[in-house]
Scaffold this motif. Structure first.
Motif, PDB file in Angstrom:
ATOM      1  N   GLN A  71       0.843  -1.188   0.000  1.00 23.95           N
ATOM      2  CA  GLN A  71       0.000   0.000   0.000  1.00 23.95           C
ATOM      3  C   GLN A  71       0.882   1.243   0.000  1.00 23.95           C
ATOM      4  OE1 GLN A  71      -2.564  -0.187   3.411  1.00 23.95           O
ATOM      5  NE2 GLN A  71      -3.688  -1.950   2.644  1.00 23.95           N
ATOM      6  N   HIS A  72       0.333   2.322  -0.534  1.00 27.29           N
ATOM      7  CA  HIS A  72       1.021   3.609  -0.497  1.00 27.29           C
ATOM      8  C   HIS A  72       0.939   4.188   0.911  1.00 27.29           C
ATOM      9  CE1 HIS A  72       1.531   4.116  -4.853  1.00 27.29           C
ATOM     10  NE2 HIS A  72       0.346   3.546  -4.968  1.00 27.29           N
ATOM     11  N   LEU A  73       2.025   4.804   1.347  1.00 21.68           N
ATOM     12  CA  LEU A  73       2.042   5.542   2.611  1.00 21.68           C
ATOM     13  C   LEU A  73       2.661   6.901   2.344  1.00 21.68           C
ATOM     14  CD1 LEU A  73       1.662   5.788   5.687  1.00 21.68           C
ATOM     15  CD2 LEU A  73       3.946   4.783   5.945  1.00 21.68           C
ATOM     16  N   ILE A  74       1.898   7.951   2.606  1.00 22.35           N
ATOM     17  CA  ILE A  74       2.366   9.333   2.482  1.00 22.35           C
ATOM     18  C   ILE A  74       2.746   9.788   3.891  1.00 22.35           C
ATOM     19  CG2 ILE A  74       1.788  11.672   1.705  1.00 22.35           C
ATOM     20  CD1 ILE A  74       1.373   9.523  -0.493  1.00 22.35           C
ATOM     21  N   LEU A 129       6.474   4.011  -0.245  1.00 23.28           N
ATOM     22  CA  LEU A 129       6.638   5.170   0.627  1.00 23.28           C
ATOM     23  C   LEU A 129       6.804   6.460  -0.158  1.00 23.28           C
ATOM     24  CD1 LEU A 129       6.851   5.861   3.616  1.00 23.28           C
ATOM     25  CD2 LEU A 129       9.314   5.594   3.412  1.00 23.28           C
ATOM     26  N   HIS A 130       6.128   7.496   0.309  1.00 22.11           N
ATOM     27  CA  HIS A 130       6.198   8.824  -0.297  1.00 22.11           C
ATOM     28  C   HIS A 130       6.410   9.835   0.822  1.00 22.11           C
ATOM     29  CE1 HIS A 130       4.345   7.177  -3.992  1.00 22.11           C
ATOM     30  NE2 HIS A 130       3.669   6.434  -3.125  1.00 22.11           N
ATOM     31  N   VAL A 177      -0.782  18.071  -0.927  1.00 18.51           N
ATOM     32  CA  VAL A 177      -0.921  16.616  -0.838  1.00 18.51           C
ATOM     33  C   VAL A 177      -1.812  16.100  -1.964  1.00 18.51           C
ATOM     34  CG1 VAL A 177      -1.692  14.689   0.586  1.00 18.51           C
ATOM     35  CG2 VAL A 177      -0.515  16.631   1.655  1.00 18.51           C
ATOM     36  N   LEU A 178      -2.944  16.745  -2.181  1.00 26.89           N
ATOM     37  CA  LEU A 178      -3.852  16.313  -3.248  1.00 26.89           C
ATOM     38  C   LEU A 178      -3.174  16.394  -4.621  1.00 26.89           C
ATOM     39  CD1 LEU A 178      -7.157  17.952  -1.994  1.00 26.89           C
ATOM     40  CD2 LEU A 178      -6.529  15.521  -1.909  1.00 26.89           C
ATOM     41  N   ASN A 179      -2.425  17.459  -4.852  1.00 31.46           N
ATOM     42  CA  ASN A 179      -1.702  17.599  -6.117  1.00 31.46           C
ATOM     43  C   ASN A 179      -0.661  16.496  -6.280  1.00 31.46           C
ATOM     44  OD1 ASN A 179      -3.160  19.876  -6.849  1.00 31.46           O
ATOM     45  ND2 ASN A 179      -1.642  21.291  -6.023  1.00 31.46           N
ATOM     46  N   TYR A 180       0.032  16.160  -5.193  1.00 33.37           N
ATOM     47  CA  TYR A 180       1.024  15.088  -5.239  1.00 33.37           C
ATOM     48  C   TYR A 180       0.357  13.769  -5.617  1.00 33.37           C
ATOM     49  CZ  TYR A 180       4.769  11.927  -3.918  1.00 33.37           C
ATOM     50  OH  TYR A 180       5.740  10.955  -3.943  1.00 33.37           O
ATOM     51  N   ASP A 227      -2.440  13.337  -7.275  1.00 34.86           N
ATOM     52  CA  ASP A 227      -2.835  13.410  -8.689  1.00 34.86           C
ATOM     53  C   ASP A 227      -1.634  13.226  -9.617  1.00 34.86           C
ATOM     54  OD1 ASP A 227      -5.501  13.809  -8.050  1.00 34.86           O
ATOM     55  OD2 ASP A 227      -5.420  15.987  -8.342  1.00 34.86           O
ATOM     56  N   GLU A 228      -0.540  13.953  -9.346  1.00 31.37           N
ATOM     57  CA  GLU A 228       0.640  13.900 -10.209  1.00 31.37           C
ATOM     58  C   GLU A 228       1.240  12.502 -10.256  1.00 31.37           C
ATOM     59  OE1 GLU A 228       3.200  16.858  -8.507  1.00 31.37           O
ATOM     60  OE2 GLU A 228       1.882  18.497  -9.127  1.00 31.37           O
ATOM     61  N   ASN A 229       1.106  11.752  -9.165  1.00 31.27           N
ATOM     62  CA  ASN A 229       1.684  10.419  -9.095  1.00 31.27           C
ATOM     63  C   ASN A 229       0.658   9.314  -9.321  1.00 31.27           C
ATOM     64  OD1 ASN A 229       4.688  10.692  -8.194  1.00 31.27           O
ATOM     65  ND2 ASN A 229       3.540  12.266  -7.092  1.00 31.27           N
ATOM     66  N   LYS A 230      -0.544   9.731  -9.741  1.00 31.91           N
ATOM     67  CA  LYS A 230      -1.628   8.791 -10.063  1.00 31.91           C
ATOM     68  C   LYS A 230      -1.901   7.801  -8.924  1.00 31.91           C
ATOM     69  CE  LYS A 230      -0.899   9.124 -15.061  1.00 31.91           C
ATOM     70  NZ  LYS A 230      -0.334  10.408 -15.043  1.00 31.91           N
TER      71      LYS A 230
END
Length: 81
Positions: A5-8, A33-34, A60-63, A65-68
Motif C-alpha cells: 500500500q502507499h504511505l504518504i 513510501l512517499h 498533498v492532493l496535487n502530489y 494526482d501527479e503520481n496517479k
C-alpha cells in the motif's frame, strides 16, 4: 506489481521530509513510501499560494494526482497530522 500500500508521510511545522530519516529505511520495506515537503519547507522552499493549512492540503492532493495515486495511507505529526 507490488501489493504494498502507499504511505504518504507528512512532516510537522518548520520541518521537512528529512525529519523521517530514521523511519524511512524501515517503512520502505512495508509500503510504497512517499515523503514530501510542503511548499515553503525543505527542498520545496518556494511557495505558490498562501502559507495556510488549506494550501498544504492542496499540496498533498496535487502530489496524489501527479503520481496517479488513487488510495493511500497518510501519517503525519504536528502540522502534518
Amino acid at each position: 506489481m507490488s501489493d504494498k500500500q502507499h504511505l504518504i508521510i507528512l512532516h510537522g511545522a518548520l520541518g521537512d521530509k528529512t525529519d523521517f530519516g530514521k523511519l524511512i529505511p524501515i517503512l520502505k520495506h512495508h509500503f510504497k513510501l512517499h515523503a514530501l515537503d510542503f511548499e515553503g519547507h525543505g527542498e520545496n522552499g518556494s511557495i505558490n499560494g498562501p502559507f495556510q493549512m488549506e494550501h498544504f492540503a492542496e499540496n498533498v492532493l496535487n502530489y496524489l494526482d501527479e503520481n496517479k495515486i488513487k488510495q493511500a495511507n497518510i501519517f503525519g505529526y504536528s502540522m502534518g497530522g
